[in-house]
Design a protein around this motif. Sequence first.
Motif, PDB file in Angstrom:
ATOM      1  N   VAL A 172       0.846  -1.196   0.000  1.00 12.66           N
ATOM      2  CA  VAL A 172       0.000   0.000   0.000  1.00 12.66           C
ATOM      3  C   VAL A 172       0.882   1.248   0.000  1.00 12.66           C
ATOM      4  CG1 VAL A 172      -1.853   1.227   1.171  1.00 12.66           C
ATOM      5  CG2 VAL A 172      -1.755  -1.282   1.267  1.00 12.66           C
ATOM      6  N   PRO A 173       1.000   1.947  -1.120  1.00 15.86           N
ATOM      7  CA  PRO A 173       1.682   3.245  -1.150  1.00 15.86           C
ATOM      8  C   PRO A 173       0.692   4.367  -0.859  1.00 15.86           C
ATOM      9  CG  PRO A 173       1.263   2.494  -3.383  1.00 15.86           C
ATOM     10  CD  PRO A 173       0.677   1.454  -2.475  1.00 15.86           C
ATOM     11  N   VAL A 174       0.991   5.221   0.120  1.00 13.36           N
ATOM     12  CA  VAL A 174       0.076   6.306   0.492  1.00 13.36           C
ATOM     13  C   VAL A 174       0.881   7.548   0.844  1.00 13.36           C
ATOM     14  CG1 VAL A 174      -1.789   4.819   1.331  1.00 13.36           C
ATOM     15  CG2 VAL A 174       0.033   5.499   2.885  1.00 13.36           C
ATOM     16  N   ASP A 175       0.169   8.666   0.874  1.00 13.66           N
ATOM     17  CA  ASP A 175       0.729   9.908   1.387  1.00 13.66           C
ATOM     18  C   ASP A 175       0.392  10.035   2.863  1.00 13.66           C
ATOM     19  OD1 ASP A 175       1.737  10.690  -1.084  1.00 13.66           O
ATOM     20  OD2 ASP A 175      -0.194  11.543  -1.699  1.00 13.66           O
ATOM     21  N   VAL A 176       1.147  10.843   3.546  1.00 18.16           N
ATOM     22  CA  VAL A 176       0.853  11.115   4.952  1.00 18.16           C
ATOM     23  C   VAL A 176      -0.548  11.712   5.054  1.00 18.16           C
ATOM     24  CG1 VAL A 176       1.502  12.462   6.980  1.00 18.16           C
ATOM     25  CG2 VAL A 176       3.277  11.431   5.553  1.00 18.16           C
ATOM     26  N   GLY A 177      -1.332  11.160   5.974  1.00 17.73           N
ATOM     27  CA  GLY A 177      -2.694  11.651   6.174  1.00 17.73           C
ATOM     28  C   GLY A 177      -3.730  10.908   5.363  1.00 17.73           C
ATOM     29  N   ASN A 191       4.591   7.697  -0.210  1.00 13.13           N
ATOM     30  CA  ASN A 191       4.799   8.152  -1.580  1.00 13.13           C
ATOM     31  C   ASN A 191       5.850   9.257  -1.621  1.00 13.13           C
ATOM     32  OD1 ASN A 191       2.957   6.398  -2.684  1.00 13.13           O
ATOM     33  ND2 ASN A 191       1.248   7.817  -2.438  1.00 13.13           N
ATOM     34  N   GLY A 192       6.665   9.215  -2.637  1.00 13.65           N
ATOM     35  CA  GLY A 192       7.690  10.230  -2.820  1.00 13.65           C
ATOM     36  C   GLY A 192       8.415  10.009  -4.123  1.00 13.65           C
ATOM     37  N   PRO A 193       9.297  10.929  -4.471  1.00 12.96           N
ATOM     38  CA  PRO A 193      10.036  10.785  -5.726  1.00 12.96           C
ATOM     39  C   PRO A 193      10.870   9.511  -5.710  1.00 12.96           C
ATOM     40  CG  PRO A 193      10.296  12.989  -4.818  1.00 12.96           C
ATOM     41  CD  PRO A 193       9.651  12.172  -3.754  1.00 12.96           C
ATOM     42  N   PRO A 194      11.098   8.914  -6.859  1.00 11.33           N
ATOM     43  CA  PRO A 194      11.879   7.677  -6.922  1.00 11.33           C
ATOM     44  C   PRO A 194      13.360   7.930  -6.701  1.00 11.33           C
ATOM     45  CG  PRO A 194      11.352   8.413  -9.133  1.00 11.33           C
ATOM     46  CD  PRO A 194      10.626   9.347  -8.197  1.00 11.33           C
ATOM     47  N   GLU A 195      14.060   6.924  -6.258  1.00 18.06           N
ATOM     48  CA  GLU A 195      15.508   6.940  -6.137  1.00 18.06           C
ATOM     49  C   GLU A 195      16.064   5.725  -6.857  1.00 18.06           C
ATOM     50  OE1 GLU A 195      16.775   7.220  -2.099  1.00 18.06           O
ATOM     51  OE2 GLU A 195      15.079   8.504  -1.539  1.00 18.06           O
ATOM     52  N   ILE A 196      17.208   5.893  -7.492  1.00 15.18           N
ATOM     53  CA  ILE A 196      17.835   4.794  -8.221  1.00 15.18           C
ATOM     54  C   ILE A 196      19.063   4.336  -7.451  1.00 15.18           C
ATOM     55  CG2 ILE A 196      18.940   4.074 -10.362  1.00 15.18           C
ATOM     56  CD1 ILE A 196      17.301   6.165 -11.819  1.00 15.18           C
ATOM     57  N   ILE A 197      19.154   3.034  -7.217  1.00 18.05           N
ATOM     58  CA  ILE A 197      20.354   2.476  -6.584  1.00 18.05           C
ATOM     59  C   ILE A 197      20.890   1.391  -7.505  1.00 18.05           C
ATOM     60  CG2 ILE A 197      19.780   3.045  -4.210  1.00 18.05           C
ATOM     61  CD1 ILE A 197      18.691   0.238  -3.877  1.00 18.05           C
ATOM     62  N   SER A 198      21.844   1.741  -8.322  1.00 20.41           N
ATOM     63  CA  SER A 198      22.474   0.812  -9.249  1.00 20.41           C
ATOM     64  C   SER A 198      23.895   1.288  -9.507  1.00 20.41           C
ATOM     65  CB  SER A 198      21.701   0.730 -10.569  1.00 20.41           C
ATOM     66  OG  SER A 198      20.474   0.073 -10.392  1.00 20.41           O
ATOM     67  N   CYS A 234      18.757  -1.659 -13.540  1.00 22.26           N
ATOM     68  CA  CYS A 234      18.377  -0.370 -12.973  1.00 22.26           C
ATOM     69  C   CYS A 234      17.349  -0.650 -11.890  1.00 22.26           C
ATOM     70  CB  CYS A 234      17.802   0.552 -14.048  1.00 22.26           C
ATOM     71  SG  CYS A 234      17.374   2.205 -13.440  1.00 22.26           S
ATOM     72  N   MET A 235      17.715  -0.401 -10.626  1.00 29.30           N
ATOM     73  CA  MET A 235      16.824  -0.691  -9.514  1.00 29.30           C
ATOM     74  C   MET A 235      16.436   0.607  -8.835  1.00 29.30           C
ATOM     75  SD  MET A 235      17.138  -3.457  -6.457  1.00 29.30           S
ATOM     76  CE  MET A 235      18.711  -2.867  -5.862  1.00 29.30           C
ATOM     77  N   SER A 236      15.125   0.710  -8.527  1.00 25.64           N
ATOM     78  CA  SER A 236      14.621   1.957  -7.971  1.00 25.64           C
ATOM     79  C   SER A 236      13.860   1.704  -6.689  1.00 25.64           C
ATOM     80  CB  SER A 236      13.692   2.649  -8.978  1.00 25.64           C
ATOM     81  OG  SER A 236      13.107   3.803  -8.408  1.00 25.64           O
ATOM     82  N   ILE A 237      14.114   2.580  -5.710  1.00 24.83           N
ATOM     83  CA  ILE A 237      13.278   2.650  -4.520  1.00 24.83           C
ATOM     84  C   ILE A 237      12.190   3.657  -4.838  1.00 24.83           C
ATOM     85  CG2 ILE A 237      13.206   3.160  -2.065  1.00 24.83           C
ATOM     86  CD1 ILE A 237      14.901   0.750  -2.848  1.00 24.83           C
ATOM     87  N   SER A 238      10.939   3.168  -4.867  1.00 23.11           N
ATOM     88  CA  SER A 238       9.883   4.051  -5.365  1.00 23.11           C
ATOM     89  C   SER A 238       8.550   3.677  -4.766  1.00 23.11           C
ATOM     90  CB  SER A 238       9.800   3.954  -6.893  1.00 23.11           C
ATOM     91  OG  SER A 238       8.703   4.686  -7.390  1.00 23.11           O
ATOM     92  N   SER A 239       7.833   4.703  -4.385  1.00 23.06           N
ATOM     93  CA  SER A 239       6.446   4.550  -3.949  1.00 23.06           C
ATOM     94  C   SER A 239       5.702   5.789  -4.431  1.00 23.06           C
ATOM     95  CB  SER A 239       6.342   4.435  -2.427  1.00 23.06           C
ATOM     96  OG  SER A 239       4.994   4.317  -2.024  1.00 23.06           O
ATOM     97  N   PRO A 240       4.763   5.652  -5.355  1.00 26.42           N
ATOM     98  CA  PRO A 240       4.191   4.423  -5.923  1.00 26.42           C
ATOM     99  C   PRO A 240       5.163   3.678  -6.827  1.00 26.42           C
ATOM    100  CG  PRO A 240       2.932   6.390  -6.549  1.00 26.42           C
ATOM    101  CD  PRO A 240       4.131   6.875  -5.845  1.00 26.42           C
ATOM    102  N   TYR A 279      13.241  -0.573   5.213  1.00 25.99           N
ATOM    103  CA  TYR A 279      13.470   0.624   4.412  1.00 25.99           C
ATOM    104  C   TYR A 279      12.324   0.796   3.442  1.00 25.99           C
ATOM    105  CZ  TYR A 279      15.491   4.020   1.270  1.00 25.99           C
ATOM    106  OH  TYR A 279      15.697   5.135   0.529  1.00 25.99           O
ATOM    107  N   THR A 280      11.773   1.976   3.366  1.00 20.54           N
ATOM    108  CA  THR A 280      10.727   2.269   2.399  1.00 20.54           C
ATOM    109  C   THR A 280      10.835   3.726   1.984  1.00 20.54           C
ATOM    110  OG1 THR A 280       9.307   0.697   3.522  1.00 20.54           O
ATOM    111  CG2 THR A 280       8.265   2.121   1.913  1.00 20.54           C
ATOM    112  N   ASN A 281      11.210   3.937   0.759  1.00 19.67           N
ATOM    113  CA  ASN A 281      11.273   5.280   0.189  1.00 19.67           C
ATOM    114  C   ASN A 281      12.078   6.243   1.056  1.00 19.67           C
ATOM    115  OD1 ASN A 281      10.640   7.019  -1.930  1.00 19.67           O
ATOM    116  ND2 ASN A 281       9.078   8.012  -0.672  1.00 19.67           N
ATOM    117  N   GLY A 282      13.252   5.820   1.437  1.00 19.85           N
ATOM    118  CA  GLY A 282      14.129   6.729   2.174  1.00 19.85           C
ATOM    119  C   GLY A 282      13.944   6.684   3.659  1.00 19.85           C
TER     120      GLY A 282
END
Length: 725
Positions: A336-341, A409-416, A432-438, A615-618
């Motif tokens: 479940v990817p969500v925003d705060v609130g 939810n937040g901007p994606p990050e790439i860790i490769s 190419c691996m990304s930490i991303s939500s959504p 770890y989830t989106n930073g």
Amino acid sequence: MAGTEVWLAVPVMIVLSIVQDVMSVQEFYKQPTNQSAVEGSTIVLRCIIKNRVGIVQWTRGGFGLGTKRDLPGFQRYTMIGTKGITESTDEYSLKIEELELEDDSHYSCQVSAMNDEPFIVSDVAYITVLIPPSRPMLSGTLIPVRLDTPTNVSCSVLNGRPKPKITWKKDDVTITDKLFEVATLQTDGKRVDVTGIVTITATAADAGKKIECGAWNGALKDQDPLWTQATLDVQYAPKIRMVHSNPDKTMKEFDNVEFKCSGEANPYEITWKWYIDEELIPDQTSNKYRIEKMPRKYHGSTIKCEATNSVGSTSVEHAMNILYGPLFKDKEPQHVPVDVGERAELRCEADGNPTAEVTWRRQGKYTVLHTSSTYVIPSVREGMFGVYTCTATVLGFNEISRDIYVTENGPPEIISDVTQYGEKDEQIMILCMSISSPKPIFIWSRNGEPIDYATSGRFSTSEEPLPYGGKSYLQIINAKEEDFGVYNCTVTNGKGMASLMITLEETDEMPVALMIAGGVGAAAVILFIGLAGYGYHRCRHSDNESYAETDSNTEIRKRDKNESPSEMTKSTLMDQWRQDYNYRYSADFDEVDAKGKNGQYVGDTERYGTMPTNYTNGHIYTDQNGDDLGPLNRFENSYSTGYIPSTFRSPSRTDFTSGRITANDLNSGRVSVNDFTTGRISANNLNSGRVSATDFTSGRISTEPLEPFRLPAADFTTTKLATNV
């Protein structure tokens, strides 16, 4: 006087004679009458003639039989008789012996005309030849009748004259109703065949009872009817029942279950068929059917066996109630990817028999949050992001669990890795691996243009989802010289975009010097493997006491103890990621080269094994005591990502050169043996004394070989630390 009397007497006699002759006319004194006689008997037709003058002859059916008394040509016929009872009568009676059916006709006695005497004919007499009926014939000694079904039983009687009468009995009791007859006259016009029919509705009590058919006509006279008897064979369709082999009458998944149908039928020549949910099971003609390793898909299905004989078909069904353990209905967890609130709805539906019970807990906690398949968080706060474990339980079976990630939810990050390697003329996979939500969307390009997969013929992509992002592989088949170079991986997720320039280089052979150094280290590590294990457990204990979170705003959050993260802490965080993905340091490591053009860090593309479940989106998610939230789906047999979290940290290159590596670090496992054998520790490290001879001889340095994938050091200039509450 006397002479006169004599004279007178003679004339009187003459006169009387003349008068008599004038008055005597031939006539019948006794004529034949109608008679009936049984075939084979003897009969006499009377014919006595008075004053016969003419010749006597009998006729049969209008044809003369002859004038001689022995009637030549008719061996069984004779005219019998002598002088009659007076001098003026003669007897010419017709005697017929061994009476036959051909004798059945009309007869007359006649006298021819003579001396002016007229022709005379007697009355016509009819002879009726009686023929006893044949013995009644039933269809056999065993008469089949159907249970509770009206069945006609027939009996045939032939050659009777007159027509036979048929009588029925059942167990010596005369049957008086539901009787029918059909009579057929034979071609001779005399004999009659009769078929008697009785309708019997048999009960079970009639089985084995006697049924009798009797025939009688006038030829039997005072005799009893002719009887034929048989036994009633009460037939019925199969009466069956079904059982199965499990002694407690329950069925469990993976049981071997044999179903058997048995019962009674008449006749017992039975054809068997088996069905599951009305679908015929082919090639099953026995009264037994075995299901190996009973699958749960048969729960609620109906198994049916059908038995058929000449009377009809009967079937019996059994609804299969199969007990089976819990199984999640969705193949993959629905993170479940969500925003705060925002509202978060966590779903975890499980099937089971008996019904599966679902409980929700925060990973690593024992407090039950909810007890249904759907857990709703009305408004997600900062401290609520993390991993939630749903556990499905079915009585009598092992429970299963799965982890559901609630990610911010937040901007994606790439860790490769910014530099990845491959061999010419081989298949190459660029990761190419990304930490991303959504969930992220990957776009590969080269030289500013998207890759045309259709026309290239050698390029293709594949993606693999992760609970906290995803991976995209760019595959190159039979790599050519011109395929080596720079590729761009762009990731978008609706919250932002990230891009990384990945350089694909041709693989270099490992230097001989490194191989020699590896051999020396191998001997050392064998001597001190026990000491390393002891240090590892101490390190595990100490690492659980500190952790960090990152996000994309580069702000620093305070930890529970209000301590600011040091460079060592930030390095430790990223090294934690590398350890979890089995990332290895490059032999020609450089802090500057560790960054891509967008300032993001990359990791080994081939040997990642475990993504930290905290770890989830930073953000690093732990409980308030700093406990790791644990692995994904660690109890669920049907779903496994292979991610095994690590809680110990690997030091950065700066740690090695600065002297931060202590004996404890080596013993505890913070420095992997791979770090030494791959060239991550250079000759300068050895010459400077940062790694002593004791380190080699103690076994702290391993010679385990490693493929030449490289990962630069961590950079936390774009991250912030936070504490999960």
